[in-house]
Design a protein around this motif. Structure first.
Motif, mmCIF file in Angstrom:
data_model
loop_
_atom_site.group_PDB
_atom_site.id
_atom_site.type_symbol
_atom_site.label_atom_id
_atom_site.label_comp_id
_atom_site.label_asym_id
_atom_site.label_seq_id
_atom_site.Cartn_x
_atom_site.Cartn_y
_atom_site.Cartn_z
ATOM 1 N N MET A 88 0.832 -1.201 0.000
ATOM 2 C CA MET A 88 0.000 0.000 0.000
ATOM 3 C C MET A 88 0.871 1.258 0.000
ATOM 4 O O MET A 88 2.072 1.188 0.260
ATOM 5 C CB MET A 88 -0.927 -0.002 1.217
ATOM 6 C CG MET A 88 -1.924 -1.141 1.227
ATOM 7 S SD MET A 88 -2.986 -1.125 2.691
ATOM 8 C CE MET A 88 -1.840 -1.665 3.940
ATOM 9 N N ILE A 89 0.262 2.392 -0.286
ATOM 10 C CA ILE A 89 0.968 3.668 -0.239
ATOM 11 C C ILE A 89 1.327 3.959 1.219
ATOM 12 O O ILE A 89 0.428 4.062 2.065
ATOM 13 C CB ILE A 89 0.097 4.797 -0.818
ATOM 14 C CG1 ILE A 89 -0.290 4.471 -2.262
ATOM 15 C CG2 ILE A 89 0.829 6.121 -0.763
ATOM 16 C CD1 ILE A 89 -1.261 5.444 -2.874
ATOM 17 N N PRO A 90 2.608 4.074 1.556
ATOM 18 C CA PRO A 90 3.065 4.090 2.956
ATOM 19 C C PRO A 90 2.357 5.088 3.866
ATOM 20 O O PRO A 90 1.817 4.718 4.886
ATOM 21 C CB PRO A 90 4.552 4.423 2.834
ATOM 22 C CG PRO A 90 4.930 3.988 1.469
ATOM 23 C CD PRO A 90 3.719 4.211 0.607
ATOM 24 N N SER A 101 -2.056 5.486 3.308
ATOM 25 C CA SER A 101 -2.904 4.383 3.750
ATOM 26 C C SER A 101 -3.168 4.417 5.254
ATOM 27 O O SER A 101 -4.064 3.724 5.740
ATOM 28 C CB SER A 101 -2.257 3.045 3.379
ATOM 29 O OG SER A 101 -0.969 2.932 3.964
ATOM 30 N N GLY A 102 -2.413 5.222 5.986
ATOM 31 C CA GLY A 102 -2.601 5.300 7.429
ATOM 32 C C GLY A 102 -3.462 6.468 7.879
ATOM 33 O O GLY A 102 -3.543 6.748 9.083
ATOM 34 N N VAL A 161 -10.190 3.662 2.909
ATOM 35 C CA VAL A 161 -11.091 3.569 1.762
ATOM 36 C C VAL A 161 -10.384 3.864 0.444
ATOM 37 O O VAL A 161 -10.604 3.201 -0.559
ATOM 38 C CB VAL A 161 -12.288 4.525 1.943
ATOM 39 C CG1 VAL A 161 -13.137 4.574 0.683
ATOM 40 C CG2 VAL A 161 -13.138 4.088 3.130
ATOM 41 N N LEU A 162 -9.491 4.851 0.429
ATOM 42 C CA LEU A 162 -8.925 5.335 -0.831
ATOM 43 C C LEU A 162 -7.512 4.846 -1.136
ATOM 44 O O LEU A 162 -7.144 4.747 -2.305
ATOM 45 C CB LEU A 162 -8.923 6.871 -0.839
ATOM 46 C CG LEU A 162 -10.278 7.567 -0.767
ATOM 47 C CD1 LEU A 162 -10.100 9.069 -0.781
ATOM 48 C CD2 LEU A 162 -11.171 7.125 -1.916
ATOM 49 N N PHE A 163 -6.727 4.544 -0.116
ATOM 50 C CA PHE A 163 -5.302 4.319 -0.367
ATOM 51 C C PHE A 163 -4.762 2.990 0.158
ATOM 52 O O PHE A 163 -3.553 2.806 0.207
ATOM 53 C CB PHE A 163 -4.483 5.467 0.248
ATOM 54 C CG PHE A 163 -4.896 6.826 -0.232
ATOM 55 C CD1 PHE A 163 -4.691 7.203 -1.550
ATOM 56 C CD2 PHE A 163 -5.502 7.720 0.634
ATOM 57 C CE1 PHE A 163 -5.086 8.456 -1.993
ATOM 58 C CE2 PHE A 163 -5.894 8.977 0.199
ATOM 59 C CZ PHE A 163 -5.683 9.349 -1.120
ATOM 60 N N SER A 164 -5.613 2.084 0.535
ATOM 61 C CA SER A 164 -5.136 0.813 1.097
ATOM 62 C C SER A 164 -5.208 -0.314 0.072
ATOM 63 O O SER A 164 -5.720 -1.394 0.355
ATOM 64 C CB SER A 164 -5.939 0.447 2.346
ATOM 65 O OG SER A 164 -7.316 0.367 2.035
#
Length: 330
Positions: A140-142, A145-146, A153-156
Motif C-alpha cells: 500500500m501507499i506508505p 494508507s494510514g 477507503v482510498l489508499f489501502s
C-alpha cells in the motif's frame, strides 16, 4: 457504523478491480467487432501464468529482487493471455469461425488448463505459493494508507488498483482523440468500408483482441496475487468475475469511463449480502445469498432494456459485433 461502511466500500472496490480490468479489456476487443466470450478463461490463464512465473522465480532465486517479483508474473500473465487471444483471432478472424462458440470453448479450455497447472504443478507448494509476489503486489501507499477512514477507503490497495483506473482513462482518450482509435471504431462498425478506406481490418482486429486479452489477464493476476494472497483456488470465483465483466461491458454501454464507477457498483451489489446485517440489521437467510449476488445481472438486463428502448446510436454496440468479415464479399 462509520467503520462498517468503510469496510463495505473497501470490499466493494477490491471486488471491482478485476471487473474493471475485465470490462476494459473486453470493451477494447468489442470495439473491433470481435465478441470474445472467452474472458473468464483468459482471466484464468492470466492468473495461473502469473502465479507460476512468481512461484518458480521465488523457488529458484535466493536474493529476490522486488522489481522482478512484480515484472515476471506480470509479463507471464500478459504472455499467457495473448496466446489465448491469438487462438481466438486465428479461429474467428483468419478462419472466420463462429465467435460465440469459439469464445465459450476458450472459457472451458482456459479453466481446465489453469486448474490443471494450479493443482498439479503447484501441488506441494506452501499455503501461499508466491508470498513475496503477494507482498509486492499488495503493498500500500506508505503514508496515505494510514490516514484513518480516508486512508482505508482510498489508499489501502496495491498499485494494480490505481493502474486499472488510469488504463480506463487512457482507453477513453484513445477512442475519442486518436486516429488509431477512430480507425478501430470504424472496423467494428463497418469493416468493409474501413477496408475500402485503406484500413487493415485484420491487423486492427488482432491487435485490439490481443491487447484486450492482456488487460483481462491482468485482472485474473490481480485476483490471485493480491486479492487471494497468492493462493490458487479452484472455487470458480474467477469464472464468476469473468462473466460479470462481460455483463459490465453492456451495463457501461461500451464506454471505458463508465466502467470505472460501474465496476465498483457491481462490487457493492455483489457483496451486499455480507453487510446487510451490520448496515441495516437485516438477517439474510443462506438461500437468499445467491439471489442477492444476482443483482448485477438484473441491473444489466434493466440497462439493456432501457438502452434498447431509447435507441441512441452512441449507446449501442458496434454494428458488426460478433460477425465475421468476409473480404471477398465486400
Amino acid at each position: 457504523m462509520l467503520e462498517i461502511i468503510a469496510s463495505f466500500i473497501k470490499q466493494a472496490i477490491i471486488q471491482g478491480i478485476p471487473l474493471l480490468y475485465g470490462s476494459t479489456g473486453e470493451i477494447l476487443t468489442e470495439k473491433s467487432g470481435n465478441l470474445n466470450l472467452g474472458i473468464p478463461g483468459i482471466m484464468y490463464i492470466g492468473g495461473i501464468s502469473g502465479v507460476i512465473g512468481a512461484y518458480f522465480y521465488e523457488k529458484a532465486v535466493v536474493d529476490i529482487n522486488p522489481f522482478l517479483c512484480v515484472m515476471i508474473p506480470l509479463l507471464c500473465s500478459i504472455l499467457g493471455s495473448v496466446l489465448m487471444a491469438l487462438i481466438y483471432c486465428f479461429l474467428t478472424v483468419t478462419l472466420c469461425a463462429n465467435q460465440n462458440v469459439t469464445g465459450l470453448a476458450l472459457t472451458t479450455f482456459g479453466m481446465g488448463v489453469a486448474n490443471f497447472f494450479g493443482v498439479f504443478i503447484l501441488n506441494g507448494a506452501s499455503y501461499t505459493a508466491a508470498p513475496l509476489a503477494y507482498k509486492a503486489f499488495s503493498a500500500m501507499i506508505p503514508v496515505l494508507s494510514g490516514l484513518g477512514v480516508v486512508g482505508k477507503v482510498l489508499f489501502s490497495y496495491g498499485f494494480l488498483a490505481y493502474a486499472a483506473i488510469v488504463l480506463a482513462v487512457v482507453l477513453h482518450w484513445f477512442f475519442t482523440r486518436t486516429r488509431a482509435g477512430l480507425n478501430l471504431r470504424a472496423v467494428g462498425e463497418n469493416p468493409a468500408t474501413a477496408d475500402a478506406a485503406g484500413i487493415n481490418v485484420t491487423l486492427y482486429k488482432y491487435v485490439a483482441t490481443c491487447t484486450g486479452a492482456a488487460i483481462c489477464g491482468v485482472g485474473g493476476l490481480y485476483y490471485v496475487l493480491d486479492y487471494n494472497q497468492g493462493i490458487w483456488a479452484t472455487t470458480g470465483q474467477i469464472e464468476a468475475l469473468g462473466w460479470l465483466a462481460v455483463a459490465l461491458v453492456i451495463f457501461t454501454t461500451w464506454k471505458p469511463l463508465n466502467a470505472i464507477w460501474g465496476a465498483y457498483l457491481f462490487g457493492v451489489l455483489y457483496w451486499l449480502y455480507q453487510f446487510l446485517p451490520s448496515l441495516l440489521g437485516i438477517t439474510v437467510a443462506s438461500y437468499m445469498t445467491d439471489l442477492i449476488q444476482m443483482l448485477p445481472y438484473v441491473v444489466t438486463i434493466v440497462v439493456l432494456i432501457v438502452v434498447s428502448l431509447r435507441k441512441k446510436k452512441e449507446n449501442q454496440p458496434p454494428e458488426h459485433l460478433g460477425l465475421s468479415y468476409f473480404r471477398e464479399e465486400r
